[in-house]
Design an enzyme around this catalytic site. Structure first.
Site, PDB file in Angstrom:
ATOM      1  N   GLU A  25       0.789  -1.307   0.070  1.00  0.00           N
ATOM      2  CA  GLU A  25       0.016   0.083   0.042  1.00  0.00           C
ATOM      3  C   GLU A  25       0.846   1.348   0.034  1.00  0.00           C
ATOM      4  O   GLU A  25       2.113   1.229   0.381  1.00  0.00           O
ATOM      5  CB  GLU A  25      -1.054  -0.155   1.282  1.00  0.00           C
ATOM      6  CG  GLU A  25      -0.197   0.076   2.548  1.00  0.00           C
ATOM      7  CD  GLU A  25      -1.099   0.950   3.415  1.00  0.00           C
ATOM      8  OE1 GLU A  25      -1.599   2.031   3.391  1.00  0.00           O
ATOM      9  OE2 GLU A  25      -1.058   0.330   4.643  1.00  0.00           O
ATOM     10  N   LYS A 159      -3.300  -1.600  15.849  1.00  0.00           N
ATOM     11  CA  LYS A 159      -2.735  -0.590  16.836  1.00  0.00           C
ATOM     12  C   LYS A 159      -3.928  -0.333  17.923  1.00  0.00           C
ATOM     13  O   LYS A 159      -5.159  -0.165  17.592  1.00  0.00           O
ATOM     14  CB  LYS A 159      -2.386   0.834  16.400  1.00  0.00           C
ATOM     15  CG  LYS A 159      -1.008   0.731  15.555  1.00  0.00           C
ATOM     16  CD  LYS A 159      -0.613   2.308  15.459  1.00  0.00           C
ATOM     17  CE  LYS A 159       0.729   2.468  14.967  1.00  0.00           C
ATOM     18  NZ  LYS A 159       0.622   2.294  13.471  1.00  0.00           N
TER      19      LYS A 159
HETATM   20  N1  PSU Z   1      -2.829   1.723  10.954  1.00  0.00           N
HETATM   21  C1  PSU Z   1      -1.561   1.762  11.046  1.00  0.00           C
HETATM   22  N2  PSU Z   1      -0.786   2.228   9.894  1.00  0.00           N
HETATM   23  C2  PSU Z   1      -1.281   2.844   8.921  1.00  0.00           C
HETATM   24  C3  PSU Z   1      -2.580   2.781   8.731  1.00  0.00           C
HETATM   25  C4  PSU Z   1      -3.490   2.441   9.612  1.00  0.00           C
HETATM   26  O1  PSU Z   1      -0.985   1.492  11.899  1.00  0.00           O
HETATM   27  O2  PSU Z   1      -0.314   3.493   8.154  1.00  0.00           O
HETATM   28  C5  PSU Z   1      -3.238   3.387   7.536  1.00  0.00           C
HETATM   29  C6  PSU Z   1      -3.567   2.414   6.511  1.00  0.00           C
HETATM   30  O3  PSU Z   1      -3.382   2.867   5.059  1.00  0.00           O
HETATM   31  C7  PSU Z   1      -5.378   1.991   6.702  1.00  0.00           C
HETATM   32  C8  PSU Z   1      -5.708   3.676   7.073  1.00  0.00           C
HETATM   33  O4  PSU Z   1      -5.859   1.528   5.646  1.00  0.00           O
HETATM   34  O5  PSU Z   1      -4.567   4.248   7.856  1.00  0.00           O
HETATM   35  C9  PSU Z   1      -6.952   3.356   7.778  1.00  0.00           C
HETATM   36  O6  PSU Z   1      -7.462   5.002   7.686  1.00  0.00           O
HETATM   37  P1  PSU Z   1      -8.771   5.122   8.277  1.00  0.00           P
HETATM   38  O7  PSU Z   1      -8.995   4.881   9.793  1.00  0.00           O
HETATM   39  O8  PSU Z   1      -8.849   6.626   7.910  1.00  0.00           O
HETATM   40  O9  PSU Z   1      -9.724   4.291   7.387  1.00  0.00           O
END
Ligand code: PSU
Ligand code: MN
Length: 308
Positions: A25, A159
């Site tokens: 990604e 996390k």
């Molecule tokens: N959690 C992490 N590192 C990240 C992300 C999430 O520990 O880089 C990133 C990933 O790309 C995930 C996104 O798909 O954040 C999720 O964002 P949201 O909660 O806005 O959907």
């Protein structure tokens, strides 16, 4: 090329030959880590996938085009250009129509990987149900996408900026298999444990590939979560990182940041609060996931070859 996504020639050749390919990604590059560690990580992880015998395909939207497999200068743009938007699934059409750059989240990367015919995707951490989602409704589209797009997502768990228990409940409701690799515990990114059990423990990349193939063989929709705990040597103990995460969450609330900006803010704040120690752990777990993902893709490609 005229399909919905543009494949790098190396990726197209590998897929045509049935050789292993691993999707990567780009939100983690643009919105998950600071420059220049982000571009160094992206290049290194592609190298790890390659050394393990698979072809890496980093996914992003550049100038409105969904790209599967990037050149070095394109990684550099993602790592450093402030105009790169965070792109979840809802953003893909808008970026395409407006000809803009986007760094794809787990959800958007899964969707573009599936369009390309890639079945294994490596990242760091998954999005999920945010703490306080009972009020905010903030539940990552990563979960929705796992329910409907057939890609195995190799991650180090989630996390504890998220509500891990509710995230596991949501994944169960959505019918998504969650596999702990070599562990009975569901990992929490920086730490090998979370206080929650992994719904299923598996022992090897071959076993992961068998579950993937069985899931799709049954005609079930959606993907799988492959949770690979951070190596013990790189772990940050849960109580140590827990206090930092609480601090970052309090700052988030104090600033009134929500929606799409919440996760990038928290990731950046945790790096600041740990003086970079969290970044070191983050990079270590992505390396570890890249090795596992390449091995799973190799097992899956081999099983496909035999069954042809
Ligand atoms: N959690 C992490 N590192 C990240 C992300 C999430 O520990 O880089 C990133 C990933 O790309 C995930 C996104 O798909 O954040 C999720 O964002 P949201 O909660 O806005 O959907
Ligand atoms: Mn959200």
């Amino acid at each position: 090329m005229s399909g919905p996504v543009d494949l790098a020639p190396e990726v197209a050749d590998a897929l045509a030959d049935g050789r292993p390919v691993v999707a990567l990604e780009s939100t983690i590059i643009s919105h998950g880590m600071p420059y220049p560690q982000n571009v160094a990580m992206a290049v290194e992880v592609e190298g790890i996938v390659r050394d393990a015998g698979a072809v890496p395909a980093t996914i992003a939207v550049l100038g409105g085009r969904p790209l599967v497999g990037l050149a070095h200068d394109q990684l550099e743009v993602l790592a450093s250009d402030p105009s790169v938007a965070k792109a979840s699934v809802r953003d893909l059409a808008v970026l395409a129509a407006q000809g803009r750059h986007g760094a794809t989240t787990v959800a958007a990367t899964m969707r573009l990987a599936a369009l390309a015919g890639i079945r294994v995707f490596v990242t760091g951490g998954l999005g999920g149900v945010h703490r306080g989602a009972q009020q905010s409704f903030d539940i990552s589209a990563d979960l929705t996408e796992l329910a409907r797009t057939p890609v195995a997502v190799v991650c180090a768990g989630v996390k504890s900026i998220l509500d891990i228990g509710l995230t596991l409940e949501a994944l169960e409701t959505l019918g998504v298999p969650v596999l702990g690799v070599g562990t009975e515990d569901f990992p929490s990114f920086y730490s090998r444990t979370s206080g929650f059990r992994a719904p299923t423990a598996v022992e090897s990349p071959a076993e992961v590939a068998r579950v993937m193939r069985a899931h799709w063989g049954l005609g079930l929709p959606g993907g799988l979560v492959v949770a690979n705990p951070i190596p013990a040597a790189d772990e940050i103990p849960a109580d140590e990182i827990g206090a930092v995460i609480e601090h970052a969450l309090a700052d988030l609330e104090g600033l009134g940041i929500g929606g799409q900006a919440a996760t990038p803010y928290l990731l950046g704040r945790i790096v600041e609060l740990t003086d970079g120690a969290s970044l070191t752990a983050n990079i270590a777990l992505v390396r570890h996931n890249a090795r596992l993902g390449a091995a799973i893709a190799a097992e899956d490609a081999e099983a496909s070859r035999i069954s042809r």
